[in-house]
Scaffold this active site. Structure first.
Site, PDB file in Angstrom:
ATOM      1  N   GLU A  68       0.795  -1.146  -0.026  1.00 55.91           N
ATOM      2  CA  GLU A  68      -0.134   0.205  -0.030  1.00 55.91           C
ATOM      3  C   GLU A  68       0.760   1.377   0.005  1.00 55.91           C
ATOM      4  O   GLU A  68       0.466   2.333  -0.576  1.00 55.91           O
ATOM      5  CB  GLU A  68      -1.069  -0.163   1.120  1.00 55.91           C
ATOM      6  N   HIS A 137     -10.678  -5.225  11.097  1.00 58.94           N
ATOM      7  CA  HIS A 137     -11.508  -5.284   9.710  1.00 58.94           C
ATOM      8  C   HIS A 137     -12.634  -4.647   9.718  1.00 58.94           C
ATOM      9  O   HIS A 137     -13.480  -4.871   8.706  1.00 58.94           O
ATOM     10  CB  HIS A 137     -11.673  -6.807   8.929  1.00 58.94           C
TER      11      HIS A 137
HETATM   12  C1  LIG Z   1      -1.877  -4.470   5.054  1.00 56.71           C
HETATM   13  C2  LIG Z   1      -2.873  -5.411   4.284  1.00 56.71           C
HETATM   14  N1  LIG Z   1      -3.468  -5.192   3.162  1.00 56.71           N
HETATM   15  C3  LIG Z   1      -4.059  -5.900   2.826  1.00 56.71           C
HETATM   16  C4  LIG Z   1      -4.885  -6.918   3.177  1.00 56.71           C
HETATM   17  C5  LIG Z   1      -5.906  -7.745   2.777  1.00 56.71           C
HETATM   18  N2  LIG Z   1      -5.352  -9.391   2.457  1.00 56.71           N
HETATM   19  C6  LIG Z   1      -5.795 -10.054   3.394  1.00 56.71           C
HETATM   20  S1  LIG Z   1      -4.958 -11.682   2.927  1.00 56.71           S
HETATM   21  C7  LIG Z   1      -4.327 -11.046   1.743  1.00 56.71           C
HETATM   22  C8  LIG Z   1      -3.803 -11.853   0.711  1.00 56.71           C
HETATM   23  C9  LIG Z   1      -2.444 -12.331   1.320  1.00 56.71           C
HETATM   24  O1  LIG Z   1      -1.468 -13.145   0.573  1.00 56.71           O
HETATM   25  P1  LIG Z   1      -0.317 -13.935   1.050  1.00 56.71           P
HETATM   26  O2  LIG Z   1       0.438 -13.091   2.074  1.00 56.71           O
HETATM   27  O3  LIG Z   1       0.330 -14.486   0.153  1.00 56.71           O
HETATM   28  O4  LIG Z   1      -1.009 -14.839   2.285  1.00 56.71           O
HETATM   29  P2  LIG Z   1      -2.160 -16.208   1.757  1.00 56.71           P
HETATM   30  O5  LIG Z   1      -3.379 -15.508   1.988  1.00 56.71           O
HETATM   31  O6  LIG Z   1      -1.754 -16.687   0.595  1.00 56.71           O
HETATM   32  O7  LIG Z   1      -1.727 -16.943   3.045  1.00 56.71           O
HETATM   33  C10 LIG Z   1      -4.769  -9.585   1.358  1.00 56.71           C
HETATM   34  C11 LIG Z   1      -4.605  -8.748   0.252  1.00 56.71           C
HETATM   35  C12 LIG Z   1      -4.511  -7.159   4.681  1.00 56.71           C
HETATM   36  N3  LIG Z   1      -4.976  -7.969   5.411  1.00 56.71           N
HETATM   37  N4  LIG Z   1      -3.450  -6.240   5.195  1.00 56.71           N
END
Ligand SMILES: Cc1ncc(C[n+]2csc(CCOP(=O)(O)OP(=O)(O)O)c2C)c(N)n1
Lengths: 343, 334
Positions: A68, A137
């Protein structure tokens, strides 16, 4: 500002209305583009970029890495260089990782440049709880964003306003934070407030940023709110009507600029004020609205004003606790009764 | 580094335990949410991120840890919590939001804290990295033994916090291990669309620390890489980075349509499910026999069922308890 002439019969959800406004502006202006997490083929986790990727492609509807600070900072850079980015922070709660780009860059570059640098971007972000998504959230943070100078802040309560405010935000030469409440998006899985899905004209139109709307007229009390709170107020007004009281409901629609005049005019008429806000109780919108009314000579109050807000606690996960803490129509009615007992 | 027979059975047992827990959570989560999926409904409302398929990452790392070592986990925390020894009853009760839960239902599934085993997690991407570095620093300053392990998804490795935390840990030579669970997806965004390098372990070079890569969701590959990294950290030689190719067998969250997945991907992943594979490997190695497996699985199921019964039979806190524990009384903590 375009005035809407055709009468609309087609109803849209806020999510669809946001996407439609964005698509219309993208067609009209090649400088407009969208970026953020999952805004591409998925269409945004809250549905507000649906269809954009199919029409405009990956060049203008860009999925970003989870970065972000980088992509909101990049939007500032692009906006300063002649583009008109729309960028999404998926949940407002994530502002902590990128607030510097928002309030030190996006909000201040115009000032630092003596007005020579324009930052025409829209930062859209979801707010609100009510479905047990817990403390990271579910926040609203309206007060936090509205408190910091240099960015306009809008919070629609229905799809008509959402489309018009989105159009206005994209056309505005200033940064606009567009805060949409999850419970109003019309996503089935979020348990939607039906009142937000209203007739929306197909043609492009804008709703002026900085003008509140009196969404219900009354003379016994003014209920001021924003976003989902407007619907609590409308329900409360209905309940009060059955008891023989008439409540006026003011939908702020915009926090920056704030239409204090409309609030004052209403309070001057009713003499009573209740503010409903899902954001934290202290230092927030409710305090600002009450101060705005109280500091104005025309607003002679017949009773001490009241606020129905979220308490100053992190948002709990368990539905029993969260639902207890959230504002609702019953609490608004109770606040009115309390007010009448006290005066 | 080779696991002993006991360690192998421990890893397998905890994979089975975690998987069965997830299967039961999945079923209970859907109660009341259909026919039209509504996230607010049912005994477990809110978002739910399952870790089916990612169990090797948790057990291969946690096999080297004691309750004293520190783990910071992610929004997808259950498998890691199980492997770290988080109190299962209190954890499941927390997922249900009950009074007997880890925080009495204040935190829910993305905010599990169990101080007794030094476990925490968070719903913000990249948020656990700084605290892991800080915990490692604290151990170093206090002369206390122990390492900190920060888990994250591959998506999180693009957050500023990742780069800042790795650099800081490297500059200060702290006993911390960064573990990336690369399931190839950040919600709907594929790794190759979001990450400029094919493998995040290559990024270790930017901070002058060792990088390990584990292919194919291989339990013992994780065990070996983690063993090396954790031993190094314990000996005071500083941080390491591990990236594990793993698989998310479920959607990003429950309710995810998964339309973004290429056709056949999910079936392919399911065919490579790490649990039956490891089971077969242990049977082949003679570390496990059929009867032993049946008993082990039955025991895991019984354990999970007991935790679920405990959670279901627990009460909710009175709603006003939402106001409590925003602060502690000064002096009360620690
Ligand atoms: C700072 C932030 N940005 C966006 C999100 C929304 N979000 C939650 S899980 C996710 C994807 C995460 O991907 P990854 O780190 O690969 O973990 P996975 O879910 O695949 O285990 C996103 C974009 C968040 N929780 N926190």
């Amino acid at each position: 500002m375009t005035t809407v002439t055709k009468s609309a019969t087609r109803k849209l959800t806020i999510a669809r209305a946001m996407a439609e406004a964005t698509a219309q502006e993208m067609r009209a202006d090649p400088r407009v583009f969208v970026m953020g997490e999952d805004v591409g083929p998925l269409g945004g986790v809250f549905g507000n970029t649906r269809g954009l990727f199919d029409e405009f492609g990956a060049e203008r509807v860009r999925d970003t890495p989870i970065s972000e600070t980088a992509f909101i900072g990049a939007a500032v850079g692009a906006a300063s260089d002649g583009m008109r980015p729309i960028v999404e922070l998926m949940f407002v709660d994530f502002f902590g990782v990128c607030m510097d780009a928002i309030y030190n860059l996006m909000a201040k570059n115009t000032y630092f440049s003596g007005g020579k640098v324009k930052v025409p971007m829209v930062l859209m972000t979801s707010t609100g709880g009510g479905y047990s998504d817990a403390g990271q959230h579910s926040q609203c943070l309206y007060g936090t964003f509205a408190h910091l100078p240099g960015m306009k802040v809008v919070v629609p309560s229905n799809a008509f306003d959402a489309k018009g405010l989105m159009t206005a935000a994209i056309r505005d030469d200033n940064p606009v934070v567009f805060m949409y409440h999850k419970a109003l998006q019309g996503m089935g899985w979020l348990g939607t407030e039906k009142g937000a899905t209203v007739p929306v004209p197909e043609e492009s139109y804008s709703v002026e940023i900085g003008r509140a709307a009196v969404v219900r007229e009354g003379h016994d009390v003014t209920l001021v709110s924003l976003g989902v709170g407007v619907h609590h107020c409308l329900r409360a007004a209905k309940a009060l009507e059955e008891e023989g009281f008439s409540a006026e409901v003011v939908d702020l629609r915009s926090l920056v600029p704030l239409d204090r005049d409309s609030v004052r005019a209403s309070v001057a008429k009713t003499g009573r004020l209740i503010v409903v806000d899902e954001d934290y109780h202290s230092y927030g919108v409710s305090g600002e609205i009450i101060a705005s009314a109280a500091e104005h000579a025309d607003c002679r109050l017949k009773a001490a004003p009241k606020r129905v807000t979220y308490p100053d606690i992190p948002i709990p996960f368990a539905p029993t606790m969260e639902q207890w803490a959230l504002p609702n129509a019953d609490k608004v009615v109770a606040a009115f009764h309390q007010m009448m007992r006290e005066s | 580094m080779q696991p002993t027979a006991d360690q192998r059975r421990w890893m397998y047992r905890h994979m089975v335990l975690s998987r069965y827990l997830e299967e039961r959570i999945e079923a209970l989560y859907m109660e009341g949410k259909t026919p039209v999926f509504n996230m607010a409904k049912g005994p477990i409302p809110g978002e739910m991120h399952l870790s089916n398929g990612q169990e090797p990452c948790a057990v291969g790392v946690c096999a080297h840890l004691t309750a004293d070592d520190i783990v910071t986990a992610t929004h997808r925390p259950h498998h890691i919590a199980v492997a770290k020894g988080v109190d299962l009853d209190a954890m499941v009760a927390e997922i249900f939001g009950k009074a007997s839960g880890l925080s009495g239902g204040r935190g829910g599934h993305m905010h599990l804290f169990d101080a007794a085993v030094n476990f925490s997690c968070s719903g913000i991407i990249g948020e656990g990295l700084g605290p892991a570095v800080g915990a490692a620093l604290s151990r170093k300053l206090q002369g206390k033994p122990g390492v900190a392990v920060a888990f994250m998804g591959e998506g999180a490795a693009n957050q500023g916090a990742f780069h800042e935390a790795l650099n800081l840990a490297a500059v200060w030579q702290l006993p911390v291990v960064f573990v990336i669970e690369d399931n190839a997806w950040g919600i709907s965004v594929a790794k190759q669309a979001s990450t400029a390098v094919p493998r995040n372990d290559l990024r270790a070079a930017a901070y002058g620390i060792p990088g390990h890569h584990v292919a194919d969701n291989d339990v013992e590959g994780v065990f070996a890489a983690a063993g090396e990294a954790i031993a190094r950290a314990r000996e005071g030689q500083g941080p390491s980075l591990i990236e594990i190719e793993t698989a998310r067998l479920a959607g990003h969250f429950m309710g995810d349509g998964e339309d973004y997945r290429p056709k056949g991907e999910k079936e392919g992943l399911q065919a490579r499910d790490p649990i039956p594979r490891y089971r077969q490997a242990l049977l082949d190695a003679g570390v496990l026999d059929e009867a032993g497996d049946v008993a082990l699985v039955a025991e895991a199921h019984a354990r999970v069922e007991a935790a679920i019964r405990f959670a279901q039979q627990s009460e909710f806190l009175p709603p006003e308890a939402a106001l409590e524990q925003v602060f502690v009384e000064s002096g009360e903590q620690q």
